[in-house]
Design a protein around this motif. Structure first.
Motif, PDB file in Angstrom:
ATOM      1  N   GLU A 124       0.843  -1.201   0.000  1.00  0.00           N
ATOM      2  CA  GLU A 124       0.000   0.000   0.000  1.00  0.00           C
ATOM      3  C   GLU A 124       0.877   1.250   0.000  1.00  0.00           C
ATOM      4  O   GLU A 124       1.761   1.394   0.851  1.00  0.00           O
ATOM      5  N   ALA A 126       1.778   4.675   1.018  1.00  0.00           N
ATOM      6  CA  ALA A 126       1.401   5.517   2.154  1.00  0.00           C
ATOM      7  C   ALA A 126       1.656   6.987   1.872  1.00  0.00           C
ATOM      8  O   ALA A 126       0.845   7.851   2.210  1.00  0.00           O
ATOM      9  N   SER A 127       2.797   7.296   1.233  1.00  0.00           N
ATOM     10  CA  SER A 127       3.117   8.698   0.955  1.00  0.00           C
ATOM     11  C   SER A 127       4.166   8.766  -0.144  1.00  0.00           C
ATOM     12  O   SER A 127       4.818   7.772  -0.472  1.00  0.00           O
ATOM     13  N   ALA A 140       3.290   1.331   3.193  1.00  0.00           N
ATOM     14  CA  ALA A 140       2.805   1.205   4.565  1.00  0.00           C
ATOM     15  C   ALA A 140       3.660   0.260   5.390  1.00  0.00           C
ATOM     16  O   ALA A 140       3.740   0.395   6.613  1.00  0.00           O
ATOM     17  N   ASP A 141       4.331  -0.703   4.740  1.00  0.00           N
ATOM     18  CA  ASP A 141       5.170  -1.642   5.478  1.00  0.00           C
ATOM     19  C   ASP A 141       6.599  -1.141   5.670  1.00  0.00           C
ATOM     20  O   ASP A 141       7.454  -1.867   6.184  1.00  0.00           O
ATOM     21  N   ALA A 181      -4.234   6.108   3.844  1.00  0.00           N
ATOM     22  CA  ALA A 181      -2.958   6.819   3.973  1.00  0.00           C
ATOM     23  C   ALA A 181      -2.678   7.653   2.730  1.00  0.00           C
ATOM     24  O   ALA A 181      -2.269   8.826   2.828  1.00  0.00           O
TER      25      ALA A 181
END
Length: 313
Positions: A124, A126-127, A140-141, A181
């Motif tokens: 995923e 996130a940014s 995300a990880d 996110a």
């Protein structure tokens, strides 16, 4: 933490748009990755088993003319092909195919996996942020990647909500999370999250339908493929059925039967107010609320998935 890899192009999202974007970058000969929250979900047809239709069918043909994949995948996974609007001039004809949804996703995933130099990444986003004239993306990880170009094809997953009858839930698709996110990152960059409402066909248990009261609809006798490169015979054996969903009957069966019918209208109002930021799962009662006694609507019973034995490919 060091970068896991560096790419020329990273495409986020494995839906129709993401597949075409990743394939286009791959054909340009640049190092490309497609990032998706689930590799198994690449090409998943979550809303509708149909490809094409009036206006939309022409777009799929245009994609094929540009070297894209959607037409080819549809010809592989299609189970019924029809040309709509044949009673009018050729300029407004619209090719449409009903597809085996699971097989379409399988074909899409296997096609992308066959391209050497196109990496499929699961995770995923996130940014993302600028880094030495490139873009650093953070998953995300905790994994980080570097890319010269970032393409986001997030579909229904940004800050998404789903409505099924009276129930409201969060998710980009049933059983799959929302990309919260990434939604926050885009909002922080002053990117407006404006979304259109989507909807799914009504889910009806076939065992509860009297098909003798329905109109049978077969595919065309001489079906048109979506791709000019298709040479194999199209699987055109599936049958759809049409039923006349009269508003009066629907209101009696689905609205008046519900002792909390006012909440149905309340849910619809919530959908209208929030439609810039959510994914709506359409239910049959929504048709009943919107149609009146003077009009009827046609609803399809579509065969979404066929067993492997029923396919020709």
């Amino acid at each position: 933490m060091p970068f896991s890899a560096e790419y020329d192009v990273v495409v986020v999202g494995g839906g129709h748009a993401g597949i075409e974007a990743a394939h286009a970058a791959y054909r340009l000969g640049v190092k490309t990755a497609l990032l998706t929250m689930s590799i198994e979900a690449i090409g998943r047809m979550s809303c509708n088993p149909a490809v094409g239709g009036v206006a939309k069918g022409q777009i799929v043909r245009d994609i094929d003319a540009l070297g894209g994949l959607m037409g080819k995948l549809t010809d592989k996974a299609g189970i019924q092909f029809r040309m709509l609007n044949k009673s009018k001039g050729p300029a407004v004809w619209g090719p449409r195919a009903q597809c085996d949804m699971d097989f379409y996703s399988k074909c899409a995933r296997e096609t992308l996996e066959s391209f050497s130099g196109l990496d499929l990444l699961e995770g995923e986003l996130a940014s993302f942020s600028p880094f030495l004239q490139k873009t650093e993306i953070l998953l995300a990880d905790g994994r980080k990647f570097l890319t010269k170009a970032l393409i986001i094809t997030s579909g229904t997953f940004l800050a998404s909500k789903m409505y099924t009858g009276l129930l409201e839930s969060v998710g980009g698709r049933v059983g799959e999370p929302s990309a919260d996110a990434l939604s926050k990152t885009l909002s922080g960059l002053k990117v407006p999250l404006r979304r259109l409402k989507t909807g799914t066909p009504s889910r009806i248990d076939p065992d509860t339908v009297d098909f003798s009261e329905c109109e049978v609809q077969h595919g065309d006798i001489d079906p048109w493929p979506f791709s000019d490169s298709t040479t194999h015979a199209l699987n055109n054996d599936a049958v759809c059925t049409l039923m006349d969903a009269n508003g009066t009957v629907l209101k009696r069966k689905f609205i008046n039967f519900n002792s909390e019918k006012d909440r149905l209208h309340h849910t619809l109002n919530k959908i209208k107010k929030a439609q810039k930021q959510h994914h709506s799962v359409k239910n049959l009662w929504r048709y009943a609320v919107n149609c009146n006694e003077q009009h009827s609507i046609k609803d399809y019973q579509q065969w979404w998935n066929l067993s492997a034995d029923s396919r020709r490919h």
